[in-house]
Design an enzyme around this catalytic site. Structure first.
Site, PDB file in Angstrom:
ATOM      1  N   GLY A 229      -4.562 -17.307  -9.453  1.00 56.27           N
ATOM      2  CA  GLY A 229      -3.999 -17.354  -8.110  1.00 56.27           C
ATOM      3  C   GLY A 229      -3.313 -16.077  -7.664  1.00 56.27           C
ATOM      4  O   GLY A 229      -2.344 -16.137  -6.897  1.00 56.27           O
ATOM      5  N   LYS A 230      -3.818 -14.908  -8.095  1.00 54.31           N
ATOM      6  CA  LYS A 230      -3.198 -13.635  -7.695  1.00 54.31           C
ATOM      7  C   LYS A 230      -3.213 -13.471  -6.176  1.00 54.31           C
ATOM      8  O   LYS A 230      -2.195 -13.173  -5.555  1.00 54.31           O
ATOM      9  CB  LYS A 230      -3.941 -12.453  -8.345  1.00 54.31           C
ATOM     10  CG  LYS A 230      -3.838 -12.387  -9.848  1.00 54.31           C
ATOM     11  CD  LYS A 230      -4.433 -11.108 -10.391  1.00 54.31           C
ATOM     12  CE  LYS A 230      -5.911 -10.950 -10.101  1.00 54.31           C
ATOM     13  NZ  LYS A 230      -6.727 -11.981 -10.781  1.00 54.31           N
ATOM     14  N   THR A 231      -4.412 -13.665  -5.595  1.00 52.69           N
ATOM     15  CA  THR A 231      -4.526 -13.485  -4.139  1.00 52.69           C
ATOM     16  C   THR A 231      -3.709 -14.532  -3.405  1.00 52.69           C
ATOM     17  O   THR A 231      -3.054 -14.229  -2.390  1.00 52.69           O
ATOM     18  CB  THR A 231      -6.001 -13.555  -3.713  1.00 52.69           C
ATOM     19  OG1 THR A 231      -6.764 -12.597  -4.446  1.00 52.69           O
ATOM     20  CG2 THR A 231      -6.152 -13.264  -2.220  1.00 52.69           C
ATOM     21  N   GLU A 255     -11.775  -6.991  -2.352  1.00 52.35           N
ATOM     22  CA  GLU A 255     -12.613  -8.051  -2.898  1.00 52.35           C
ATOM     23  C   GLU A 255     -13.121  -8.991  -1.811  1.00 52.35           C
ATOM     24  O   GLU A 255     -14.257  -9.454  -1.861  1.00 52.35           O
ATOM     25  CB  GLU A 255     -11.833  -8.848  -3.940  1.00 52.35           C
ATOM     26  CG  GLU A 255     -12.680  -9.759  -4.787  1.00 52.35           C
ATOM     27  CD  GLU A 255     -11.899 -10.360  -5.937  1.00 52.35           C
ATOM     28  OE1 GLU A 255     -12.493 -10.591  -6.995  1.00 52.35           O
ATOM     29  OE2 GLU A 255     -10.683 -10.606  -5.792  1.00 52.35           O
ATOM     30  N   GLN A 376      -6.139  -6.918 -12.930  1.00 52.17           N
ATOM     31  CA  GLN A 376      -6.767  -7.855 -13.855  1.00 52.17           C
ATOM     32  C   GLN A 376      -6.181  -7.687 -15.254  1.00 52.17           C
ATOM     33  O   GLN A 376      -5.712  -6.613 -15.620  1.00 52.17           O
ATOM     34  CB  GLN A 376      -8.280  -7.600 -13.915  1.00 52.17           C
ATOM     35  CG  GLN A 376      -9.025  -7.950 -12.643  1.00 52.17           C
ATOM     36  CD  GLN A 376      -9.319  -9.431 -12.544  1.00 52.17           C
ATOM     37  OE1 GLN A 376      -8.624 -10.253 -13.126  1.00 52.17           O
ATOM     38  NE2 GLN A 376     -10.333  -9.790 -11.792  1.00 52.17           N
ATOM     39  N   ARG A 398      -5.408  -4.460 -18.091  1.00 52.58           N
ATOM     40  CA  ARG A 398      -6.785  -4.010 -18.284  1.00 52.58           C
ATOM     41  C   ARG A 398      -6.983  -2.543 -17.952  1.00 52.58           C
ATOM     42  O   ARG A 398      -6.443  -2.038 -16.985  1.00 52.58           O
ATOM     43  CB  ARG A 398      -7.696  -4.868 -17.398  1.00 52.58           C
ATOM     44  CG  ARG A 398      -9.173  -4.626 -17.568  1.00 52.58           C
ATOM     45  CD  ARG A 398      -9.943  -5.631 -16.738  1.00 52.58           C
ATOM     46  NE  ARG A 398     -11.350  -5.327 -16.685  1.00 52.58           N
ATOM     47  CZ  ARG A 398     -12.218  -5.995 -15.941  1.00 52.58           C
ATOM     48  NH1 ARG A 398     -11.808  -7.006 -15.206  1.00 52.58           N
ATOM     49  NH2 ARG A 398     -13.482  -5.676 -15.929  1.00 52.58           N
ATOM     50  N   LYS A 440       8.281  -6.391 -17.134  1.00 50.23           N
ATOM     51  CA  LYS A 440       8.891  -5.060 -17.092  1.00 50.23           C
ATOM     52  C   LYS A 440       9.650  -4.920 -15.782  1.00 50.23           C
ATOM     53  O   LYS A 440       9.126  -5.273 -14.722  1.00 50.23           O
ATOM     54  CB  LYS A 440       7.831  -3.952 -17.188  1.00 50.23           C
ATOM     55  CG  LYS A 440       8.440  -2.545 -17.067  1.00 50.23           C
ATOM     56  CD  LYS A 440       7.398  -1.454 -16.991  1.00 50.23           C
ATOM     57  CE  LYS A 440       8.056  -0.089 -16.796  1.00 50.23           C
ATOM     58  NZ  LYS A 440       7.083   1.001 -16.656  1.00 50.23           N
ATOM     59  N   ARG A 442      12.080  -1.873 -14.414  1.00 54.50           N
ATOM     60  CA  ARG A 442      12.719  -0.600 -14.737  1.00 54.50           C
ATOM     61  C   ARG A 442      14.183  -0.559 -14.303  1.00 54.50           C
ATOM     62  O   ARG A 442      15.012   0.065 -14.951  1.00 54.50           O
ATOM     63  CB  ARG A 442      11.930   0.536 -14.066  1.00 54.50           C
ATOM     64  CG  ARG A 442      12.460   1.927 -14.353  1.00 54.50           C
ATOM     65  CD  ARG A 442      11.461   2.982 -13.908  1.00 54.50           C
ATOM     66  NE  ARG A 442      10.334   3.087 -14.824  1.00 54.50           N
ATOM     67  CZ  ARG A 442       9.105   3.453 -14.466  1.00 54.50           C
ATOM     68  NH1 ARG A 442       8.845   3.706 -13.201  1.00 54.50           N
ATOM     69  NH2 ARG A 442       8.142   3.549 -15.358  1.00 54.50           N
TER      70      ARG A 442
END
Length: 505
Positions: A229-231, A255, A376, A398, A440, A442
């Protein structure tokens, strides 16, 4: 006769460019003055080391002399007429530059290094001008070649120009006082916010609490395996930012097409299943629901670009224009691995991705806005076993470890339900829940944030926000029955309250 006279003129310098009949930009006397000053003053090199490289010198002899000076400085040996002469002798270049006599002449042509930095900047500017002349001549020659695709040539031109510009980007140091002033202003601005946020709100309360909002100049990577569900996440966030908080947002979709992306937004906002939006087979109450809720999207400051295989150089140009013309506060890219850096040569795809991520971070700093890039994950997640094994890790990013290095924040989207994990270790249900794992950060804390995910609407929301969609009495309260009505073959007349010609689907 003029032609013959020009060709036989013995005084015509060999440095003339035949195509345009002009001398290349150069500053021989300043080159001599800088080299002489470097051999007279022991601290002179530190003043020009970040400005000049050996190739900046027009005269080959001067380039070789400066290269010898660089060798001495890097090995922390003294730089003077004798040591430079000796170093040139070791390099086999002493006779090429004119011998020890020429070295002694250079030191006699300058009294001090008082203006060496100013002179060095002029030399660097002349070098940059020569680079641009060479670049444009190369592009011009290829433009006449009909066998070369113009689109490819434009990509190459952008890449080469970017290389030249990056090679000469320098930023002076700043005394701390004005920076303290900026920091205090940001602190005061955050204090005035009831939520205590200094950055852009996402509408996801738990995420905003940990991050204090997306911060300007940050590169934020949101990564997940396919189907997580990134988009949907960034669309839910973009809708919150643009509709709820009136923050202009730009979406670069590599995409999906613009229409596909907007259809996803319609599904998200109107809470109508995606398959019905695609087919147009909506019940009457759904048409009414669409008519009522889609008004939220009209005039929303969301700007969409679906350029396929977008290069990082095209993105820079478009992003600058969007910020200048529309006041964009945040840029979202879906997704990073589909971008390219055409026009530049790379030994591997990893090197290209490294250049892309580094360029995105540079762009975020230049525009002073957050840039969010989807990414990804590799298949390592699928191979691991157990509840904890399925949780993404930084090593799963990736194609390039540089993504982790360049990013100010890396977030993972994890839905245990996808892996048939329906309960946590305490027996609590995980159905319909998603975790945003801040792996992460910073400038802040890391941690996990739970959100609710409604897969049928491709929508993320706060856990306590799962309120049933408003039921419309015109369609659902007939004789007290909840029986679905027959599917309407077309939109009813009441949809004319919205201009159909402007409907994005």
């Amino acid at each position: 006769m003029a032609e013959n006279k020009r060709n036989t003129n013995k005084n015509t310098p060999q440095t003339a460019i035949p195509e345009i009949g002009r001398l290349q930009p150069q500053a021989r006397e300043l080159e001599e003055a800088v080299l002489g000053a470097l051999m007279l003053e022991k601290d002179a090199y530190s003043m020009v080391s970040e400005i000049l490289k050996p190739e900046c010198f027009y005269e080959k002899a001067h380039e070789l002399i400066y290269a010898a000076i660089v060798d001495l400085a890097l090995s922390q040996r003294p730089v003077d007429m004798l040591t430079v002469t000796e170093q040139l002798k070791k390099r086999g270049d002493l006779e090429t530059v004119g011998g020890a006599f020429y070295i002694s002449q250079l030191t006699s042509k300058v009294a001090s290094s008082a203006h060496i930095e100013y002179h060095a900047r002029i030399i660097a500017q002349k070098y940059l001008a020569r680079e641009l002349i060479s670049f444009t001549a190369m592009i011009q020659g290829k433009a006449f070649d009909e066998t070369i695709d113009v689109e490819d040539l434009m990509q190459e031109a952008e890449g080469k120009l970017f290389e030249i510009s990056q090679r000469n980007v320098k930023k002076d140091v700043t005394q701390i006082n004005p920076i303290i002033k900026d920091a205090i202003e940001l602190l005061q601005k955050a204090a005035l916010q009831t939520e205590g946020l200094s950055g852009l709100r996402t509408g996801f309360d738990g995420l905003d609490k940990i991050t204090a909002g997306w911060q300007n100049s940050d590169l934020i990577i949101i990564a997940a395996r396919p189907a997580m569900g990134k988009t949907a996440f960034v669309l839910s966030m973009a809708k919150n930012m643009a509709v709820s908080f009136n923050l202009p947002v730009a979406l670069f979709s590599l995409e999906m097409s613009n229409v596909q992306l907007v259809n996803r937004l319609i599904v998200n906002v109107c809470e109508i299943p995606g398959e019905k939006i695609k087919s147009g087979q909506l019940a009457p109450y759904e048409w009414e629901q669409l008519d009522f809720k889609i008004k939220e999207l009209y005039d929303a400051p969301i700007y969409v670009d679906d350029t396929p295989s977008l290069s990082v150089f095209e993105l820079r140009t478009k992003a600058r224009r969007l910020v200048r013309e529309h006041g964009i506060k945040c840029i979202i890219i879906d997704y990073l691995q589909l971008m390219n850096a055409s026009g530049m040569n790379f030994g591997s795809r990893e090197q290209e991705v490294s250049t892309i991520s580094r360029s995105l971070k540079g762009l975020a700093k230049e525009l002073n806005i957050p840039i969010i890039a989807l990414s990804q994950l590799n298949r390592g997640v699928e191979a691991r076993q157990g509840v904890e094994g399925k949780r993404p890790q930084l090593a799963d990013l990736r194609e390039s470890g540089a993504i982790e290095q360049d990013a100010d924040m890396v977030c993972f989207i994890h839905r245990p339900e996808y892996y048939k994990i329906t309960e946590d270790e305490r027996g609590n249900s995980l159905v319909g829940l998603a975790e945003i794992i801040i792996a992460k950060h910073r400038n802040g804390a890391v941690g996990d944030v739970r959100l609710r995910f409604k897969s049928e609407f491709a929508k993320f929301m706060n856990v306590d926000e799962d309120v049933p969609v408003q039921e419309f009495t015109s369609s659902m309260a007939i004789n007290g029955s909840d029986t679905p009505l027959p599917i309407a073959p077309k939109a009813p007349d009441f949809l004319t309250s919205v201009n159909k010609n402007e409907m994005p689907f």
